[in-house]
Design a protein around this motif. Structure first.
Motif, short mmCIF file in Angstrom:
data_model
loop_
_atom_site.label_atom_id
_atom_site.label_comp_id
_atom_site.label_asym_id
_atom_site.label_seq_id
_atom_site.Cartn_x
_atom_site.Cartn_y
_atom_site.Cartn_z
N GLN A 138 41.50 15.71 36.47
CA GLN A 138 40.67 14.84 37.29
C GLN A 138 40.96 15.08 38.78
OE1 GLN A 138 40.85 10.71 36.08
NE2 GLN A 138 40.88 11.24 33.91
N ALA A 139 41.44 16.29 39.07
CA ALA A 139 41.80 16.62 40.45
C ALA A 139 40.55 16.78 41.32
CB ALA A 139 42.62 17.91 40.48
N LYS A 140 40.78 16.76 42.63
CA LYS A 140 39.72 17.04 43.60
C LYS A 140 40.06 18.35 44.29
CE LYS A 140 38.66 12.15 44.43
NZ LYS A 140 37.41 12.21 43.65
N LEU A 141 39.01 19.16 44.50
CA LEU A 141 39.18 20.45 45.16
C LEU A 141 38.40 20.43 46.46
CD1 LEU A 141 39.12 23.95 43.56
CD2 LEU A 141 37.62 23.49 45.51
N SER A 188 40.72 30.29 50.54
CA SER A 188 41.75 29.36 50.09
C SER A 188 41.09 28.12 49.50
CB SER A 188 42.68 28.97 51.24
OG SER A 188 41.99 28.20 52.21
N ILE A 189 41.82 27.37 48.68
CA ILE A 189 41.36 26.10 48.14
C ILE A 189 42.49 25.09 48.28
CG2 ILE A 189 39.72 27.11 46.49
CD1 ILE A 189 41.85 26.74 44.30
N ARG A 190 42.09 23.82 48.32
CA ARG A 190 43.07 22.73 48.41
C ARG A 190 42.85 21.79 47.24
NH1 ARG A 190 43.54 18.52 53.55
NH2 ARG A 190 45.30 17.25 52.72
N LEU A 191 43.92 21.38 46.58
CA LEU A 191 43.85 20.54 45.38
C LEU A 191 44.64 19.25 45.58
CD1 LEU A 191 44.48 23.44 42.88
CD2 LEU A 191 42.35 22.14 42.98
N ASN A 192 44.07 18.14 45.07
CA ASN A 192 44.76 16.85 45.13
C ASN A 192 44.69 16.16 43.77
OD1 ASN A 192 45.37 16.11 48.18
ND2 ASN A 192 43.38 17.14 48.14
N TRP A 193 45.83 15.65 43.29
CA TRP A 193 45.90 14.83 42.09
C TRP A 193 47.23 14.07 42.14
CZ3 TRP A 193 47.45 19.78 42.26
CH2 TRP A 193 48.62 20.15 41.62
N GLU A 194 47.52 13.29 41.14
CA GLU A 194 48.74 12.47 41.18
C GLU A 194 49.41 12.40 39.81
OE1 GLU A 194 46.35 8.21 40.73
OE2 GLU A 194 47.03 8.88 42.71
N ALA A 195 50.66 11.91 39.82
CA ALA A 195 51.43 11.74 38.58
C ALA A 195 52.31 10.51 38.73
CB ALA A 195 52.27 12.97 38.30
N ALA A 201 56.95 5.31 39.28
CA ALA A 201 57.18 6.07 40.51
C ALA A 201 56.05 7.09 40.63
CB ALA A 201 58.52 6.77 40.46
N LYS A 202 55.47 7.20 41.80
CA LYS A 202 54.27 8.01 41.99
C LYS A 202 54.57 9.32 42.73
CE LYS A 202 49.59 7.74 43.97
NZ LYS A 202 48.67 6.92 44.79
N LYS A 203 53.83 10.35 42.32
CA LYS A 203 53.92 11.65 43.00
C LYS A 203 52.50 12.07 43.38
CE LYS A 203 55.49 15.94 43.97
NZ LYS A 203 56.61 16.36 44.82
N ASP A 204 52.24 12.25 44.68
CA ASP A 204 50.94 12.74 45.16
C ASP A 204 51.04 14.24 45.39
OD1 ASP A 204 49.33 10.33 45.33
OD2 ASP A 204 50.67 9.71 46.96
N TYR A 205 50.18 14.98 44.70
CA TYR A 205 50.16 16.43 44.87
C TYR A 205 49.07 16.80 45.87
CZ TYR A 205 53.00 16.62 40.61
OH TYR A 205 53.99 16.45 39.67
N ASP A 206 49.44 17.63 46.81
CA ASP A 206 48.50 18.16 47.81
C ASP A 206 48.84 19.63 48.00
OD1 ASP A 206 46.85 18.77 49.94
OD2 ASP A 206 47.38 16.98 51.11
#
Length: 212
Positions: A138-141, A188-195, A201-206
């Motif tokens: 469910q990531a955003k690109l 290049s591409i940029r991706l965002n999602w979380e865990a 405890a949250k982890k934001d991926y960028d």
């Protein structure tokens, strides 16, 4: 007197008989037998051995770089890795397609007009006994021009959800869109999602991945 004469005569006669019999035994001539040399066998031609074919050179697989294959442009060097408290997340490559219908007819652009695609290969592995929840599917690109694209949940593999102790998931996350630009020229591409872990405890991926 007569006996003496007679005895002497007998002795003389016996001695003369013995002398006649004692002749030198004939000497047998030694006959030399020449050793025959072994007959030389006719030379036989050495059997021709089949020539060994040169071993095929093994081409080392190129795990990096770019390759065109099956309608895709694949960036195998687009890699990334992170460890969040035992949840190891990897990106193992990115593939782009300018015409999805040529790649696979099931990607029918008549449905939504989106005929370009980017596929990101994720691997999720829980190396702990904890429970994690994450949603790369469910990531955003985000493209270089700022265009934001949501992951296509239907076209993506089931990469995400709850991952309980020592579990592993992997697969492609698909992003469909339409653009006047050739997707194969994206740099290049940029991706965002979380865990989240089991204690929320949250982890934001960028993550920004260069495509080269």
């Amino acid at each position: 007197m007569k006996r003496i004469v007679f005895s002497a005569a007998v002795c003389i006669a016996m001695l003369s008989g013995c002398g006649a019999k004692e002749e030198a035994a004939p000497v047998k001539a030694e006959t030399k037998t020449e050793a025959k040399a072994p007959e030389a066998k006719p030379a036989t031609k050495a059997e021709a051995k089949p020539k060994a074919e040169p071993a095929a050179k093994e081409v080392a697989p190129d795990s990096k770089g770019t390759v065109e294959e099956g309608g895709f442009k694949k960036y195998r060097g687009a890699e990334w890795k992170d460890d969040f408290k035992g949840l190891v997340t990897k990106i193992n490559g990115v593939s782009v397609a300018q015409d999805l219908e040529k790649v696979n007819p099931k990607y029918n652009s008549q449905v939504d007009g989106k005929n370009q695609g980017i596929f990101v290969w994720f691997t999720l592995e829980n190396t702990s006994a904890k429970k994690f929840t994450t949603w790369p599917s469910q990531a955003k690109l985000v493209l270089e021009d700022g265009t934001q694209i949501d992951a296509d949940i239907i076209g993506s593999a089931d990469v995400g959800g709850e991952i309980v102790g020592k579990a592993k998931k992997d697969g492609d996350v698909m992003f469909r869109f339409t653009s006047k630009e050739d997707v194969r020229n994206i740099k290049s591409i940029r991706l965002n999602w979380e865990a989240f872990d089991e204690n929320f405890a949250k982890k934001d991926y960028d993550v920004t991945l260069p495509l080269k």
